[in-house]
Enzyme design. Structure first.
Site, PDB file in Angstrom:
ATOM      1  N   HIS A   9       0.865  -1.173   0.000  1.00 34.02           N
ATOM      2  CA  HIS A   9       0.000   0.000   0.000  1.00 34.02           C
ATOM      3  C   HIS A   9       0.912   1.236   0.000  1.00 34.02           C
ATOM      4  CE1 HIS A   9      -2.537  -3.165   1.731  1.00 34.02           C
ATOM      5  NE2 HIS A   9      -3.580  -2.463   1.317  1.00 34.02           N
ATOM      6  N   HIS A 167      26.874  -7.580   2.842  1.00 34.75           N
ATOM      7  CA  HIS A 167      25.626  -7.589   2.105  1.00 34.75           C
ATOM      8  C   HIS A 167      25.073  -9.010   2.143  1.00 34.75           C
ATOM      9  CE1 HIS A 167      27.612  -9.492  -1.391  1.00 34.75           C
ATOM     10  NE2 HIS A 167      28.649  -8.789  -0.990  1.00 34.75           N
TER      11      HIS A 167
END
Length: 322
Positions: A9, A167
């Site tokens: 959303h 990472h």
């Protein structure tokens, strides 16, 4: 490679896509889909179809959505019904989940595998300070950090050169393979960069402490034989020059894992993930003369590259440029 749809959303999906890129690097076959206030379910479904059509492999798709039962989930689920033997949906999207998914794609070839793998990381990424506020059932089990402060020196389980530092590949595949108790980023530049430093310490996998320190400080810690007994250290370097400084200063490394060196102006790229200038080549040759071995691979399951051949190719390419 499994394609990933981030759906939310509003603009949350775009925001977390950007955050993931800061930590893990830019990713292919990943799309962020936003349901805006002026749009309806059909608009969202059309965006999802368009994104999937852009993927290299449309047979394996993973949806990471913000809320179970919300419109992004419902539209993903409508598409999923015809592909449930291959596709997967995980709700409750957060940054640990996304980073874990990126790393998992390097060694897992199906959306089902990745969906199963990332759920625990997503849950473990939810923590509270002060720790006393955590529900008793949510408190983490004692970790290997319990022996911190014991007499002895670090055991170095991995020393890696990677311009992206901590990472997904490191936080997932290498951490699971090497089982460190501490991940130490050794870099003068990063230790002065508050934002990068915070991102790195927050990206550490559950049960592993992450630190960012200058090279000189690492040299001092390596000589300390009173406080690090039982500690398994994974060292991460941005470049070979910092490795050479550490080794010459007394950090007892025997093997360097060469994982990734980003391309920039003045560098040649003899392999897909490694780029060198003349200083890099000279530094690797000095490390070789110092007796270090090179383990050239991105993740543990990769086959090892031949560093001598890579350096020769880089030298030849630099000669052509001149």
């Amino acid at each position: 490679m499994v394609g990933i749809i981030l759906a939310s959303h509003g603009e949350f999906a775009q925001g977390i896509l950007q955050s993931g890129s800061m930590i893990f690097g830019e990713q292919e076959n990943v799309k962020a889909i936003a349901l805006m206030p002026s749009q309806g379910p059909d608009d969202l479904k059309a965006k999802m179809k368009e994104a999937i059509a852009s993927f290299d492999n449309q047979d394996e798709v993973l949806f990471l959505v913000d809320l179970w039962g919300g419109t992004p989930f419902n539209q993903a689920n409508a598409l999923f019904e015809e592909h449930k033997d291959k596709w997967a949906i995980v709700a409750g999207l957060n940054l640990p989940m996304l980073i874990e998914a990126y790393g998992a794609r390097l060694s897992m070839g199906t959306a089902h595998e990745i969906a199963t793998f990332i759920v625990n990381s997503a849950k473990e990424g939810i923590k509270v300070k002060p720790e006393a506020l955590e529900p008793v059932t949510a408190k983490a089990a004692p970790t290997q950090q319990a022996n911190a402060g014991a007499p002895g020196k670090f055991e170095y389980v991995l020393a890696r050169i990677d311009s992206r530092l901590l990472h997904g590949q490191v936080a997932t595949a290498w951490t699971k393979a090497m089982n460190p108790t501490r991940i130490i980023v050794v870099s003068d530049d990063v230790s002065r960069d508050k934002l990068r430093k915070n991102l790195i310490t927050q990206a550490a996998p559950p049960g592993v402490k992450a630190h960012v320190i200058p090279v000189d400080h690492m040299i001092k810690l390596a000589k300390d034989d009173q406080h690090f007994g039982g500690q398994r250290a994974m060292l991460l370097f941005e470049n070979p020059q910092d490795v050479l400084r550490a080794v010459e200063g007394g950090v007892p490394l025997k093997t360097i894992n060469v994982g990734s060196m980003a391309h920039s102006i003045g560098k040649v790229q003899p392999s897909k993930v490694l780029a060198f200038n003349q200083q890099d080549i000279d530094t690797f040759n000095k490390l070789k003369k110092a007796g270090l071995n090179f383990d050239v691979r991105k993740v543990p399951n990769d086959s090892k590259g031949n560093m001598d051949e890579i350096l020769k190719k880089a030298q030849d390419e630099l000669a052509k440029v001149k």
